[in-house]
Scaffold this motif. Structure first.
Motif, mmCIF file in Angstrom:
data_model
loop_
_atom_site.group_PDB
_atom_site.id
_atom_site.type_symbol
_atom_site.label_atom_id
_atom_site.label_comp_id
_atom_site.label_asym_id
_atom_site.label_seq_id
_atom_site.Cartn_x
_atom_site.Cartn_y
_atom_site.Cartn_z
ATOM 1 N N GLN A 135 3.839 1.576 -1.201
ATOM 2 C CA GLN A 135 4.428 1.711 -2.528
ATOM 3 C C GLN A 135 3.395 2.241 -3.521
ATOM 4 O OE1 GLN A 135 5.798 -1.882 -4.562
ATOM 5 N NE2 GLN A 135 7.583 -0.718 -5.242
ATOM 6 N N GLU A 136 2.169 1.725 -3.461
ATOM 7 C CA GLU A 136 1.110 2.173 -4.369
ATOM 8 C C GLU A 136 0.723 3.635 -4.128
ATOM 9 O OE1 GLU A 136 -2.193 -0.464 -3.841
ATOM 10 O OE2 GLU A 136 -1.170 -2.158 -4.768
ATOM 11 N N GLU A 137 0.694 4.059 -2.868
ATOM 12 C CA GLU A 137 0.182 5.384 -2.538
ATOM 13 C C GLU A 137 1.215 6.501 -2.644
ATOM 14 O OE1 GLU A 137 -2.064 5.281 1.094
ATOM 15 O OE2 GLU A 137 -3.158 3.498 0.437
ATOM 16 N N VAL A 138 2.476 6.214 -2.282
ATOM 17 C CA VAL A 138 3.485 7.280 -2.324
ATOM 18 C C VAL A 138 4.786 6.843 -3.002
ATOM 19 C CG1 VAL A 138 2.572 8.521 -0.325
ATOM 20 C CG2 VAL A 138 4.329 6.772 0.016
ATOM 21 N N ASP A 139 4.779 5.697 -3.672
ATOM 22 C CA ASP A 139 5.962 5.163 -4.359
ATOM 23 C C ASP A 139 7.123 4.954 -3.394
ATOM 24 O OD1 ASP A 139 7.268 4.132 -6.558
ATOM 25 O OD2 ASP A 139 7.998 6.079 -7.238
ATOM 26 N N ARG B 285 6.488 9.944 -4.683
ATOM 27 C CA ARG B 285 5.553 10.443 -5.694
ATOM 28 C C ARG B 285 4.139 10.042 -5.286
ATOM 29 N NH1 ARG B 285 9.136 13.358 -6.623
ATOM 30 N NH2 ARG B 285 10.724 13.045 -8.187
ATOM 31 N N PRO B 286 3.396 10.974 -4.678
ATOM 32 C CA PRO B 286 2.037 10.645 -4.249
ATOM 33 C C PRO B 286 1.142 10.267 -5.432
ATOM 34 C CG PRO B 286 2.752 12.750 -3.332
ATOM 35 C CD PRO B 286 3.773 12.338 -4.340
ATOM 36 N N ASN B 287 0.358 9.224 -5.241
ATOM 37 C CA ASN B 287 -0.656 8.837 -6.219
ATOM 38 C C ASN B 287 -1.773 9.876 -6.095
ATOM 39 O OD1 ASN B 287 -2.960 7.794 -7.442
ATOM 40 N ND2 ASN B 287 -2.486 5.693 -6.875
ATOM 41 N N PRO B 288 -2.009 10.703 -7.124
ATOM 42 C CA PRO B 288 -2.987 11.786 -7.002
ATOM 43 C C PRO B 288 -4.421 11.318 -6.765
ATOM 44 C CG PRO B 288 -2.210 11.596 -9.266
ATOM 45 C CD PRO B 288 -1.374 10.666 -8.421
ATOM 46 N N GLU B 289 -4.700 10.053 -7.039
ATOM 47 C CA GLU B 289 -6.040 9.529 -6.785
ATOM 48 C C GLU B 289 -6.247 9.199 -5.308
ATOM 49 O OE1 GLU B 289 -7.019 6.312 -9.388
ATOM 50 O OE2 GLU B 289 -6.481 7.448 -11.178
ATOM 51 N N GLU B 290 -5.138 9.129 -4.539
ATOM 52 C CA GLU B 290 -5.242 8.734 -3.141
ATOM 53 C C GLU B 290 -4.583 9.704 -2.162
ATOM 54 O OE1 GLU B 290 -4.876 4.608 -2.127
ATOM 55 O OE2 GLU B 290 -4.569 4.071 -4.219
ATOM 56 N N GLU C 276 0.825 -1.209 0.000
ATOM 57 C CA GLU C 276 0.000 0.000 0.000
ATOM 58 C C GLU C 276 0.859 1.258 0.000
ATOM 59 O OE1 GLU C 276 -3.217 0.673 -0.233
ATOM 60 O OE2 GLU C 276 -4.055 -1.343 -0.170
#
Length: 87
Positions: free
Chosen positions: A29-33, A72-77, A27
């Protein structure tokens, strides 16, 4: 979530995760790389109930030489990432 709330990366444990710790790393990694290859899991904290009465198990990890500018924040989350000193 509600505007202005501060949250840690997280989400549901998927069957393919294998553990709460693996889910937390995935999570993050998916949300903020987050570069999870260098993450050292320090442990789990006691589960707590969220405002929506969901059980949340915080996982603590150490990431040596973490460069916050690389995240790198996921802009969708995620709208932004910030740091708070523990000192």
């Amino acid at each position: 979530l509600h505007a202005g709330e501060v949250c840690f990366p997280g989400g549901k444990v998927d069957p393919s995760d294998g553990s709460v710790e693996a889910a937390a790393l995935r999570e993050a990694q998916e949300e903020v790389d987050l570069p999870i290859a260098t993450a050292e899991i320090l442990g789990r904290m006691h589960p707590v109930l969220s405002r929506r009465l969901m059980s949340v198990t915080p996982v603590v990890a150490y990431l040596p030489n973490l460069d916050l500018a690389r995240l790198r924040p996921n802009p969708e989350e995620v709208s932004s990432v910030f740091a708070v000193s523990l000192e």
